[in-house]
Scaffold this active site. Structure first.
Site, short mmCIF file in Angstrom:
data_model
loop_
_atom_site.label_atom_id
_atom_site.label_comp_id
_atom_site.label_asym_id
_atom_site.label_seq_id
_atom_site.Cartn_x
_atom_site.Cartn_y
_atom_site.Cartn_z
N HIS A 1 29.77 30.19 35.99
CA HIS A 1 30.29 30.96 35.35
C HIS A 1 30.79 30.00 33.98
CE1 HIS A 1 33.47 30.58 37.20
NE2 HIS A 1 34.96 31.03 36.01
N ASP B 1 34.41 30.87 31.07
CA ASP B 1 35.22 32.27 30.82
C ASP B 1 34.60 33.16 29.90
OD1 ASP B 1 36.33 31.27 33.43
OD2 ASP B 1 37.51 29.64 32.27
N HIS C 1 31.27 26.18 35.02
CA HIS C 1 31.58 25.55 36.17
C HIS C 1 31.49 26.97 37.27
CE1 HIS C 1 34.62 28.23 33.47
NE2 HIS C 1 35.52 28.40 35.29
N ARG D 1 46.34 28.34 33.86
CA ARG D 1 45.22 28.29 32.70
C ARG D 1 45.95 29.53 31.69
NH1 ARG D 1 39.80 31.56 33.36
NH2 ARG D 1 40.22 32.39 32.17
C1 SIN Z 1 38.23 29.70 36.36
O1 SIN Z 1 37.35 30.24 36.48
O2 SIN Z 1 38.98 29.96 35.46
C2 SIN Z 1 39.18 28.74 37.65
C3 SIN Z 1 38.26 27.80 38.06
C4 SIN Z 1 39.28 27.32 39.57
O3 SIN Z 1 39.96 27.71 40.45
O4 SIN Z 1 39.06 25.68 39.50
#
Ligand code: SIN
Length: 285
Positions: free
Chosen positions: A102, A104, A251, A267
């Site tokens: 995905h 974000d 990612h 984050r």
């Molecule tokens: C995310 O998808 O923002 C988090 C990625 C992760 O937890 O490694």
């Protein structure tokens, strides 16, 4: 300390060495980091000692931050710019965040420009994050495919993701974040380069194509974009700060660790440029 840029993989990713992100940084070093970010899309800073305040302060130098109003349950109650990304139990359900490819907030009309993720607690084995370069994947398409995709648009829908299937508050979440339509090929707001902008977690259909055609093209694009040759695999260490550009990458958080062991990261999310429009009822059927 001298700032050093060390590439991490063939298509994307670089480690920035020689900086302590809790200390004041010169404009010159900051510009070098920004340039590296535009070039490599994913940047890694190891051995950092950031807390929520210094994490937010560093992130803010890149632009305005999201206060995570669409996911209030997961943000820090005092510092709304900090989002907890963890396999906690919430509402009786173990959270499994980000386990499909995905980009974000592609489910909104202001997708995230960047995400800056800091590790706190990690499982002893597994729990890596994979990144794929949507720039390189676009570049390698044939000229005929590039022409075909240009001008097409796709629906991004919160109901599409596996992690949301069976969620009791899904209707409510979908009302708060209704499905949107973005271009299939998006032009980067800073570099002007083109990138593939559909992903398996959120993209449900290409609106200009018949359902069977849409499914075939999307499956091709999902598989094409995430080929190993376009990826960087991040093995987390405590003290890492990893920042990525959501306009040029996708990612995936790998589900290869013991879910009972805490995996906790924090984050910040940089607001992006407005993109797309709300999907119509017809586009959802
Ligand atoms: C995310 O998808 O923002 C988090 C990625 C992760 O937890 O490694």
């Amino acid at each position: 300390m001298t700032l050093e840029i060390v590439p991490l993989a063939a298509s994307l990713g670089a480690e920035i060495r020689g900086v302590d992100l809790t200390q004041p940084m010169s404009d010159d070093d900051f510009e070098k980091i920004k340039d590296a970010w535009n070039e490599y899309s994913v940047l890694l800073f190891r051995n950092q000692t950031l807390d929520h305040e210094s994490h937010v302060a560093f992130s803010r130098r890149f632009g305005a931050l999201d206060k995570h109003d669409s996911i209030p349950k997961f943000r820090d109650q005092n510092i709304h710019e900090i989002l907890r990304v963890a396999n906690d139990v919430v509402g009786g359900r173990k959270q499994t965040v980000g386990q499909q490819w995905h980009s974000d907030l592609s489910i909104t009309q202001q997708p995230a420009k960047a995400s800056l993720l800091r590790s706190d607690k990690l499982p002893p084995k597994g729990g890596d994050t994979l990144f794929a370069s949507s720039y390189q994947a676009y570049e390698d398409l044939s000229p005929a495919m590039k022409t075909f995709l240009e001008g097409l648009s796709a629906v991004h829908d919160i109901a599409q993701s596996k992690q949301n299937k069976g969620r009791v508050d899904l209707d409510e979440a979908r009302q708060r974040t209704p499905p949107v339509v973005h271009p299939v090929i998006r032009t980067h707001s800073v570099t002007g380069k083109k990138a593939i902008y559909v992903n398996e977690m959120s993209t449900s259909r290409i609106v200009e194509l018949a359902p069977e055609e849409s499914e075939a093209v999307l499956q091709f694009l999902f598989a094409h974009t995430t080929q190993h040759k376009y990826t960087y695999r991040h093995r987390w260490q405590v003290g890492d700060l990893l920042m990525w550009d959501n306009e040029s990458t996708q990612h995936l958080a790998l589900a290869d660790y013991d879910i009972e062991v805490p995996r906790v990261l924090y984050r910040t999310t940089l607001l992006g440029v407005p993109s797309g429009r709300l999907a119509t009822e017809k586009e959802l059927t």
